[in-house]
Design a protein around this motif. Structure first.
Motif, PDB file in Angstrom:
ATOM      1  N   PRO A  28       0.831  -1.202   0.000  1.00  0.00           N
ATOM      2  CA  PRO A  28       0.000   0.000   0.000  1.00  0.00           C
ATOM      3  C   PRO A  28       0.866   1.252   0.000  1.00  0.00           C
ATOM      4  O   PRO A  28       1.910   1.302   0.639  1.00  0.00           O
ATOM      5  N   GLN A  29       0.439   2.235  -0.760  1.00  0.00           N
ATOM      6  CA  GLN A  29       1.195   3.475  -0.853  1.00  0.00           C
ATOM      7  C   GLN A  29       0.863   4.381   0.314  1.00  0.00           C
ATOM      8  O   GLN A  29      -0.262   4.400   0.797  1.00  0.00           O
ATOM      9  N   THR A  30       1.842   5.151   0.708  1.00  0.00           N
ATOM     10  CA  THR A  30       1.620   6.125   1.767  1.00  0.00           C
ATOM     11  C   THR A  30       0.943   7.353   1.173  1.00  0.00           C
ATOM     12  O   THR A  30       0.902   7.535  -0.043  1.00  0.00           O
ATOM     13  N   GLU A  31       0.422   8.206   2.031  1.00  0.00           N
ATOM     14  CA  GLU A  31      -0.179   9.460   1.557  1.00  0.00           C
ATOM     15  C   GLU A  31       0.862  10.315   0.852  1.00  0.00           C
ATOM     16  O   GLU A  31       0.566  11.004  -0.119  1.00  0.00           O
ATOM     17  N   PHE A 127      11.857  24.240 -16.645  1.00  0.00           N
ATOM     18  CA  PHE A 127      10.671  25.086 -16.574  1.00  0.00           C
ATOM     19  C   PHE A 127      10.529  25.547 -15.129  1.00  0.00           C
ATOM     20  O   PHE A 127      10.137  24.782 -14.258  1.00  0.00           O
ATOM     21  N   GLU A 128      10.872  26.792 -14.879  1.00  0.00           N
ATOM     22  CA  GLU A 128      10.916  27.302 -13.505  1.00  0.00           C
ATOM     23  C   GLU A 128       9.659  28.041 -13.085  1.00  0.00           C
ATOM     24  O   GLU A 128       9.587  28.527 -11.967  1.00  0.00           O
ATOM     25  N   ASP A 129       8.661  28.119 -13.935  1.00  0.00           N
ATOM     26  CA  ASP A 129       7.470  28.913 -13.639  1.00  0.00           C
ATOM     27  C   ASP A 129       6.466  28.208 -12.732  1.00  0.00           C
ATOM     28  O   ASP A 129       5.593  28.859 -12.170  1.00  0.00           O
ATOM     29  N   LEU A 130       6.577  26.900 -12.598  1.00  0.00           N
ATOM     30  CA  LEU A 130       5.634  26.159 -11.764  1.00  0.00           C
ATOM     31  C   LEU A 130       6.070  26.254 -10.307  1.00  0.00           C
ATOM     32  O   LEU A 130       7.183  25.899  -9.956  1.00  0.00           O
ATOM     33  N   ASN A 131       5.177  26.744  -9.465  1.00  0.00           N
ATOM     34  CA  ASN A 131       5.501  26.902  -8.053  1.00  0.00           C
ATOM     35  C   ASN A 131       4.372  26.354  -7.186  1.00  0.00           C
ATOM     36  O   ASN A 131       3.672  27.094  -6.516  1.00  0.00           O
ATOM     37  N   LEU A 132       4.214  25.055  -7.230  1.00  0.00           N
ATOM     38  CA  LEU A 132       3.231  24.398  -6.369  1.00  0.00           C
ATOM     39  C   LEU A 132       3.805  24.308  -4.961  1.00  0.00           C
ATOM     40  O   LEU A 132       4.981  24.003  -4.786  1.00  0.00           O
ATOM     41  N   THR A 133       2.983  24.550  -3.958  1.00  0.00           N
ATOM     42  CA  THR A 133       3.476  24.467  -2.579  1.00  0.00           C
ATOM     43  C   THR A 133       2.510  23.778  -1.631  1.00  0.00           C
ATOM     44  O   THR A 133       2.887  23.467  -0.506  1.00  0.00           O
ATOM     45  N   ALA A 134       1.261  23.545  -2.039  1.00  0.00           N
ATOM     46  CA  ALA A 134       0.276  23.004  -1.104  1.00  0.00           C
ATOM     47  C   ALA A 134      -0.716  22.106  -1.831  1.00  0.00           C
ATOM     48  O   ALA A 134      -0.889  22.193  -3.046  1.00  0.00           O
ATOM     49  N   ALA A 135      -1.357  21.266  -1.035  1.00  0.00           N
ATOM     50  CA  ALA A 135      -2.388  20.373  -1.559  1.00  0.00           C
ATOM     51  C   ALA A 135      -3.407  20.111  -0.459  1.00  0.00           C
ATOM     52  O   ALA A 135      -3.123  20.309   0.721  1.00  0.00           O
ATOM     53  N   GLN A 136      -4.561  19.676  -0.890  1.00  0.00           N
ATOM     54  CA  GLN A 136      -5.615  19.336   0.056  1.00  0.00           C
ATOM     55  C   GLN A 136      -6.241  18.022  -0.384  1.00  0.00           C
ATOM     56  O   GLN A 136      -6.492  17.808  -1.576  1.00  0.00           O
ATOM     57  N   LYS A 137      -6.482  17.149   0.575  1.00  0.00           N
ATOM     58  CA  LYS A 137      -7.124  15.873   0.281  1.00  0.00           C
ATOM     59  C   LYS A 137      -8.628  16.028   0.446  1.00  0.00           C
ATOM     60  O   LYS A 137      -9.104  16.465   1.483  1.00  0.00           O
ATOM     61  N   ILE A 138      -9.342  15.690  -0.599  1.00  0.00           N
ATOM     62  CA  ILE A 138     -10.799  15.719  -0.586  1.00  0.00           C
ATOM     63  C   ILE A 138     -11.261  14.316  -0.960  1.00  0.00           C
ATOM     64  O   ILE A 138     -10.984  13.846  -2.060  1.00  0.00           O
ATOM     65  N   GLY A 139     -11.937  13.681  -0.031  1.00  0.00           N
ATOM     66  CA  GLY A 139     -12.294  12.277  -0.245  1.00  0.00           C
ATOM     67  C   GLY A 139     -11.026  11.438  -0.224  1.00  0.00           C
ATOM     68  O   GLY A 139     -10.255  11.490   0.722  1.00  0.00           O
ATOM     69  N   ASP A 140     -10.809  10.698  -1.291  1.00  0.00           N
ATOM     70  CA  ASP A 140      -9.605   9.867  -1.397  1.00  0.00           C
ATOM     71  C   ASP A 140      -8.525  10.483  -2.272  1.00  0.00           C
ATOM     72  O   ASP A 140      -7.467   9.877  -2.451  1.00  0.00           O
ATOM     73  N   ASP A 141      -8.785  11.658  -2.852  1.00  0.00           N
ATOM     74  CA  ASP A 141      -7.861  12.253  -3.814  1.00  0.00           C
ATOM     75  C   ASP A 141      -7.220  13.525  -3.294  1.00  0.00           C
ATOM     76  O   ASP A 141      -7.834  14.310  -2.571  1.00  0.00           O
ATOM     77  N   TRP A 142      -5.995  13.744  -3.729  1.00  0.00           N
ATOM     78  CA  TRP A 142      -5.281  14.994  -3.454  1.00  0.00           C
ATOM     79  C   TRP A 142      -5.522  15.977  -4.592  1.00  0.00           C
ATOM     80  O   TRP A 142      -5.548  15.574  -5.762  1.00  0.00           O
ATOM     81  N   PHE A 143      -5.702  17.245  -4.242  1.00  0.00           N
ATOM     82  CA  PHE A 143      -5.835  18.313  -5.229  1.00  0.00           C
ATOM     83  C   PHE A 143      -4.810  19.372  -4.879  1.00  0.00           C
ATOM     84  O   PHE A 143      -4.595  19.715  -3.716  1.00  0.00           O
ATOM     85  N   LEU A 144      -4.185  19.916  -5.905  1.00  0.00           N
ATOM     86  CA  LEU A 144      -3.074  20.853  -5.728  1.00  0.00           C
ATOM     87  C   LEU A 144      -3.574  22.284  -5.692  1.00  0.00           C
ATOM     88  O   LEU A 144      -4.537  22.634  -6.369  1.00  0.00           O
ATOM     89  N   TRP A 145      -2.884  23.121  -4.911  1.00  0.00           N
ATOM     90  CA  TRP A 145      -3.218  24.537  -4.837  1.00  0.00           C
ATOM     91  C   TRP A 145      -2.552  25.207  -5.970  1.00  0.00           C
ATOM     92  O   TRP A 145      -2.016  25.931  -6.369  1.00  0.00           O
TER      93      TRP A 145
END
Length: 145
Positions: A28-31, A127-145
Protein backbone atom coordinates in the motif's frame (compact mmCIF):
# COMPACT_ATOMS: atom_id res chain seq x y z
CA UNK A 1 12.50 -42.44 -16.52
CA UNK A 2 15.02 -39.77 -15.50
CA UNK A 3 13.85 -37.54 -18.33
CA UNK A 4 10.21 -37.82 -17.24
CA UNK A 5 11.10 -37.10 -13.62
CA UNK A 6 13.12 -34.03 -14.68
CA UNK A 7 10.24 -32.78 -16.82
CA UNK A 8 7.76 -33.23 -13.97
CA UNK A 9 10.07 -31.40 -11.56
CA UNK A 10 10.60 -28.58 -14.06
CA UNK A 11 6.87 -28.23 -14.68
CA UNK A 12 6.15 -28.23 -10.94
CA UNK A 13 8.81 -25.56 -10.41
CA UNK A 14 7.38 -23.37 -13.18
CA UNK A 15 3.84 -23.79 -11.82
CA UNK A 16 4.98 -22.85 -8.30
CA UNK A 17 6.83 -19.83 -9.65
CA UNK A 18 3.74 -18.67 -11.56
CA UNK A 19 1.56 -19.07 -8.47
CA UNK A 20 3.95 -17.13 -6.23
CA UNK A 21 4.46 -14.28 -8.68
CA UNK A 22 0.76 -13.86 -9.40
CA UNK A 23 -0.28 -13.96 -5.75
CA UNK A 24 2.00 -11.24 -4.44
CA UNK A 25 0.11 -8.28 -3.10
CA UNK A 26 1.16 -4.75 -3.84
CA UNK A 27 2.50 -2.68 -1.01
CA UNK A 28 0.00 0.00 0.00
CA UNK A 29 1.20 3.47 -0.85
CA UNK A 30 1.62 6.13 1.77
CA UNK A 31 -0.18 9.46 1.56
CA UNK A 32 3.17 11.01 0.69
CA UNK A 33 3.52 8.64 -2.27
CA UNK A 34 -0.04 9.39 -3.39
CA UNK A 35 0.65 13.12 -3.27
CA UNK A 36 3.89 12.73 -5.24
CA UNK A 37 1.97 10.78 -7.87
CA UNK A 38 -0.65 13.56 -8.08
CA UNK A 39 2.06 16.21 -8.51
CA UNK A 40 3.71 14.17 -11.26
CA UNK A 41 0.33 13.55 -12.89
CA UNK A 42 -0.31 17.30 -13.02
CA UNK A 43 3.12 17.91 -14.59
CA UNK A 44 2.51 15.16 -17.15
CA UNK A 45 -0.80 16.73 -18.19
CA UNK A 46 0.76 20.19 -18.34
CA UNK A 47 3.67 19.02 -20.50
CA UNK A 48 1.33 17.09 -22.80
CA UNK A 49 -0.74 20.28 -23.13
CA UNK A 50 -3.80 18.48 -21.75
CA UNK A 51 -5.45 21.53 -20.21
CA UNK A 52 -8.66 19.93 -18.92
CA UNK A 53 -6.93 17.05 -17.11
CA UNK A 54 -4.31 19.41 -15.67
CA UNK A 55 -7.14 21.62 -14.43
CA UNK A 56 -8.85 18.61 -12.84
CA UNK A 57 -5.79 18.13 -10.57
CA UNK A 58 -6.23 21.58 -9.02
CA UNK A 59 -8.42 23.17 -6.36
CA UNK A 60 -10.60 25.70 -8.17
CA UNK A 61 -9.92 28.63 -5.85
CA UNK A 62 -6.16 28.03 -5.56
CA UNK A 63 -3.39 30.17 -7.05
CA UNK A 64 -2.23 27.53 -9.54
CA UNK A 65 -5.77 27.20 -10.90
CA UNK A 66 -5.84 30.93 -11.64
CA UNK A 67 -2.36 30.74 -13.21
CA UNK A 68 -3.09 27.66 -15.32
CA UNK A 69 -3.70 29.64 -18.52
CA UNK A 70 -0.29 31.31 -18.23
CA UNK A 71 1.48 28.05 -17.33
CA UNK A 72 -0.20 26.21 -20.18
CA UNK A 73 0.73 28.95 -22.67
CA UNK A 74 4.38 29.00 -21.53
CA UNK A 75 4.67 25.23 -21.94
CA UNK A 76 2.99 25.53 -25.35
CA UNK A 77 5.56 28.17 -26.37
CA UNK A 78 8.41 25.90 -25.29
CA UNK A 79 6.94 22.93 -27.11
CA UNK A 80 5.59 24.51 -30.29
CA UNK A 81 7.85 27.56 -30.77
CA UNK A 82 10.87 25.53 -29.73
CA UNK A 83 10.17 23.09 -32.55
CA UNK A 84 9.36 20.19 -30.27
CA UNK A 85 5.71 19.73 -31.25
CA UNK A 86 6.44 16.47 -33.10
CA UNK A 87 8.58 15.03 -30.31
CA UNK A 88 7.88 12.72 -27.42
CA UNK A 89 7.76 14.91 -24.31
CA UNK A 90 8.11 13.98 -20.67
CA UNK A 91 7.98 16.19 -17.62
CA UNK A 92 9.86 15.37 -14.45
CA UNK A 93 9.48 17.01 -11.06
CA UNK A 94 11.52 16.20 -7.98
CA UNK A 95 9.62 16.82 -4.73
CA UNK A 96 12.11 17.76 -2.01
CA UNK A 97 9.95 17.47 1.08
CA UNK A 98 6.33 16.97 2.10
CA UNK A 99 4.62 17.76 5.38
CA UNK A 100 1.12 16.31 5.76
CA UNK A 101 -1.19 17.43 8.55
CA UNK A 102 -4.60 15.80 8.33
CA UNK A 103 -6.02 16.59 4.90
CA UNK A 104 -3.59 19.43 4.17
CA UNK A 105 -0.07 19.20 2.82
CA UNK A 106 2.81 21.58 2.28
CA UNK A 107 5.70 20.67 -0.03
CA UNK A 108 8.58 22.05 -2.01
CA UNK A 109 10.05 20.92 -5.30
CA UNK A 110 12.81 21.60 -7.77
CA UNK A 111 12.02 23.20 -11.14
CA UNK A 112 10.31 20.95 -13.66
CA UNK A 113 12.51 19.42 -16.31
CA UNK A 114 10.90 18.86 -19.69
CA UNK A 115 12.58 16.24 -21.85
CA UNK A 116 12.12 16.10 -25.62
CA UNK A 117 12.97 12.98 -27.60
CA UNK A 118 12.77 13.68 -31.30
CA UNK A 119 13.62 11.61 -34.35
CA UNK A 120 16.86 13.48 -34.99
CA UNK A 121 17.76 14.82 -31.56
CA UNK A 122 16.87 15.12 -27.91
CA UNK A 123 16.87 18.10 -25.58
CA UNK A 124 15.91 19.21 -22.09
CA UNK A 125 14.41 22.47 -20.89
CA UNK A 126 14.09 23.60 -17.28
CA UNK A 127 10.67 25.09 -16.57
CA UNK A 128 10.92 27.30 -13.51
CA UNK A 129 7.47 28.91 -13.64
CA UNK A 130 5.63 26.16 -11.76
CA UNK A 131 5.50 26.90 -8.05
CA UNK A 132 3.23 24.40 -6.37
CA UNK A 133 3.48 24.47 -2.58
CA UNK A 134 0.28 23.00 -1.10
CA UNK A 135 -2.39 20.37 -1.56
CA UNK A 136 -5.61 19.34 0.06
CA UNK A 137 -7.12 15.87 0.28
CA UNK A 138 -10.80 15.72 -0.59
CA UNK A 139 -12.29 12.28 -0.24
CA UNK A 140 -9.61 9.87 -1.40
CA UNK A 141 -7.86 12.25 -3.81
CA UNK A 142 -5.28 14.99 -3.45
CA UNK A 143 -5.83 18.31 -5.23
CA UNK A 144 -3.07 20.85 -5.73
CA UNK A 145 -3.22 24.54 -4.84
Amino acid sequence: MKNNLSKVFLLAFIAALCIFTSCTSSVPQTEEDNLKLKIQEFVDYLVKLDYSNAQACLITDGPTYSQLDALHNKVRLITVSGGFSNCFTKGEIYVKNITITGNDAQFSHQPVKIYFNCISSSDRVTFEDLNLTAAQKIGDDWFLW
